[in-house]
Design an enzyme around this catalytic site. Sequence first.
Site, PDB file in Angstrom:
ATOM      1  N   GLU A 114      13.592 -29.045  11.329  1.00  0.00           N
ATOM      2  CA  GLU A 114      12.735 -29.386  12.458  1.00  0.00           C
ATOM      3  C   GLU A 114      13.544 -30.121  13.518  1.00  0.00           C
ATOM      4  OE1 GLU A 114       8.270 -30.037  10.578  1.00  0.00           O
ATOM      5  OE2 GLU A 114       9.568 -31.775  10.784  1.00  0.00           O
ATOM      6  N   CYS A 115      13.523 -29.645  14.737  1.00  0.00           N
ATOM      7  CA  CYS A 115      14.049 -30.339  15.915  1.00  0.00           C
ATOM      8  C   CYS A 115      15.502 -30.780  15.718  1.00  0.00           C
ATOM      9  CB  CYS A 115      13.151 -31.524  16.265  1.00  0.00           C
ATOM     10  SG  CYS A 115      13.335 -32.125  17.955  1.00  0.00           S
TER      11      CYS A 115
END
Length: 459
Positions: free
Chosen positions: A333-334
């Site tokens: 994620e991210c």
Amino acid sequence: MPERRSAFILAGTGSGCGKTTVTLGLLAAFKHRGLRVQPCKVGPDYIDTAWHRAVSGVASRNLDSFMLPESTLNALFCHHLAACDVAVIEGVMGLYDGYGTNPDYCSSAALAKQLGVPVILLVDGKGVSTSIAATVLGFQHFDPHLNIAGVIINRVSRDSHFQLLKQAIERYCAIPVLGYVPLSADITLPERHLGLLTAQESDTDPRPWQAFAERLAQTVDIDQLLAISRISHLPPGHMPTMPQSEEGAGLTLALAYDEAFNFYYPDNLDLLERAGVRIVRFSPLRDAALPACQMLWLGGGYPELHARALSENSSMRQAIRAAHQRGVAIYAECGGLMYLGDTLRDAQDEVWPMVGVIPGDSRMGNKLTRFGYCEARARQPTLLAATGETLRGHEFHYSDFSPRTAALFDCHKTRDGEVLKRWQGGWQVGNTFASYLHLHFAQRPLMLTRWFAAARSTQ
């Protein structure tokens, strides 16, 4: 439910009014009394919740009305409330600020009504006298159905000033003023252009917070606060269908956790463990080897601030590449996406080699590239979603990723029923999936079933 159990949302007139600092002080004050506390945060924020945990010693829970259906959110809240004496829920932005202009969607006020908990309104007392009553009165009248049960006044330098403010509010608003927060030069939360520093990056010395809590106990009526926030009824809710325990049994998840990667919702980790998954933490910054695992999660954080160290830890980069090549089911994620790319160009315009699993390059900018809630619809099967399934999540990043492989999700952001933006994101190579989207798994726990199946597919 024990008679003494209390819960309230500490809401403010806007961002920057001191909600996080006062929340931390109240958590410390309750804990000093020997009460079991449960910190929570309205919305998707990771940083405030990390500070909650650092001061209280209890994992803070995100109550997010966009990502979670009402029944699921209520069920999670009731579950965590059962193990505490008082739940302190820090609001988001101003009391009525939500998603778009609808104050009943994703705002602190809407959540207070959904959960049936009172609001304690934090107002700024600096540079004002009787006019503070007009502020409080406006918040009361904006939604007469909302239970604003009390007021705390922030940034008050002396008792005589507080008495003037208290008399004005109680005279014109007929609402109890529970006390005030004195100016405290020794209590500050460190900031940078990206927002607050994370608790993991800071040396969280408990002594200033203990001293602050002692001062709060002298200027805020803690007994009255607990009394007016007692909960007599729980909101109705139930959890959605969960993965069967045998689906995760025998699987080990390696969780990246250090100063560079630490954005995880505790409820997500709980769901994985309840499904039988064993979680082992490791540091991409310092560890040379990856724990033996069938699953790997690289969460959000600030890899751009640690790009040199991440790049120079070549043995870890190689270990993650090798895990990918042998089919370990990797989710990022991210910040995890940035780490899995080929290179990362930091704010000083230096380029650092990264893991090289997702073809593409990250580059830091000086303003938000994308911010806010969005929906992502899978155009083909991915690690967490089948074709046509939609995930609800949140993006907040200053970087941009330039891919050299096709995106798998059609993403869009709406506000007040109007689509504001459309874009594509989310990339998968083999058993590895990465995107900028932060997700709460409780929105559809069976998405974990796909991750487990991918993890077993190469055993």
